[in-house]
Design an enzyme around this catalytic site. Structure first.
Site, PDB file in Angstrom:
ATOM      1  N   HIS A 122     -65.904  28.591  23.451  1.00 37.01           N
ATOM      2  CA  HIS A 122     -65.280  28.675  22.122  1.00 37.01           C
ATOM      3  C   HIS A 122     -64.452  29.961  22.012  1.00 37.01           C
ATOM      4  O   HIS A 122     -63.324  29.941  21.496  1.00 37.01           O
ATOM      5  CB  HIS A 122     -66.375  28.658  21.052  1.00 37.01           C
ATOM      6  N   GLU A 123     -64.986  31.064  22.513  1.00 39.37           N
ATOM      7  CA  GLU A 123     -64.250  32.332  22.455  1.00 39.37           C
ATOM      8  C   GLU A 123     -63.041  32.313  23.391  1.00 39.37           C
ATOM      9  O   GLU A 123     -61.977  32.841  23.056  1.00 39.37           O
ATOM     10  CB  GLU A 123     -65.183  33.494  22.807  1.00 39.37           C
ATOM     11  N   GLU A 203     -60.835  27.971  13.746  1.00 33.95           N
ATOM     12  CA  GLU A 203     -62.206  27.772  14.230  1.00 33.95           C
ATOM     13  C   GLU A 203     -62.425  26.322  14.659  1.00 33.95           C
ATOM     14  O   GLU A 203     -63.038  26.059  15.693  1.00 33.95           O
ATOM     15  CB  GLU A 203     -63.215  28.179  13.147  1.00 33.95           C
TER      16      GLU A 203
END
Length: 275
Positions: A122-123, A203
């Site tokens: 995700h990062e 996000e």
């Protein structure tokens, strides 16, 4: 982004109409942007008390990053660990080649290796999307306005006392500073609305890219649910005005317009294809 640009243009135009020279306005805006651009990574590490770790110190985490960066065809970011017990991970930096991923000890303790891999994916997705650079550029003036509102509010309280002997100069000055601070606070609040919407969208995009990268959306969904269990999520945001993209934010009301992240159930439903 269009709405945000309109808000910023209105603020800058207001300063010019108030009599501030155009050159000063342009120079001031440029200085604010440069200060955020070059200080974000250092400030985020200081606020989270994170320290860089090498491959010798953390071979498992570095091996995961090596694998993810190979899958994403992405230069490997620096890795830092924070002693914070709250489970979270942050991405900070100006570009793909000057980025740091911060992992908290609370996150490592709570997740399985597979779930932690999905969080790092995700990062990495934030890095691929250049989200930190976008949010740094987009939020610089809003953060400055919020700081200006706080500073002028404190000055407005002190101004009458500082100039009490020259009444009513102190009162007039205090009211003028108070009005300026109120205007900055309103502008900051209005600017933060599209900023938070932009953050929520980024996000969701990072969640999807992480799921595509690993082919295991269930692992990230499981990690998100674990992180949101119990009292692990802090009540205050450690970032405090630093544009660092984290896995989760501090607790906010569901559906809040000022939330930086979508509701966890929305994220899980999107990942599992049920929402």
């Amino acid at each position: 982004m269009t709405l945000l640009a309109a808000v910023y243009a209105a603020v800058l135009a207001g300063l010019v109409l108030a009599g501030v020279p155009v050159l000063w306005v342009v120079a001031g805006a440029a200085l604010v942007l440069l200060a955020q651009w070059f200080s974000t990574e250092r400030l985020a590490r200081r606020m989270t008390r994170a320290r860089y770790v090498t491959a010798e110190q953390e071979p498992e985490l570095h091996a995961v990053l090596d694998r993810l960066c190979a899958l994403a065809d992405q230069p490997k970011p620096r890795l830092a660990l924070s002693p914070d017990p709250a489970p979270n991970a942050y991405t900070v930096g100006r570009s793909r080649r000057s980025v740091t991923i911060i992992v908290t000890e609370g996150l490592r303790r709570r997740l399985t290796p597979e779930e932690l891999t999905s969080v790092l994916a995700h990062e990495i997705a934030h890095v691929l999307h250049r989200d930190v650079a976008v949010m740094t550029l987009a939020s610089s003036l809003a953060i400055f306005l919020a700081s200006a509102a706080k500073g002028t509010g404190q000055l407005a309280v002190r101004a009458p006392a500082l100039f009490l002997e020259e009444f009513p100069v102190g009162i007039v000055l205090g009211l003028g500073v108070l009005l300026g601070g109120a205007a900055a606070a309103v502008a900051s609040f209005v600017a933060h609305l599209p900023l938070r919407a932009l953050s929520r969208a980024r996000e969701l995009a990072a969640d999807r890219t992480a799921a595509d990268l690993l082919g295991q959306p269930g692992q990230l969904a499981s990690a998100l649910l674990k992180v949101h269990e119990g009292a692990g999520i802090p009540l205050t945001d450690l970032r405090r005005g630093v544009p660092a993209l984290g896995l989760v934010a501090c607790r906010t009301r569901k559906g809040s317009l000022m939330a930086t992240h979508p509701d966890v159930h929305t994220r899980v439903a999107r990942l599992l294809g049920t929402g």
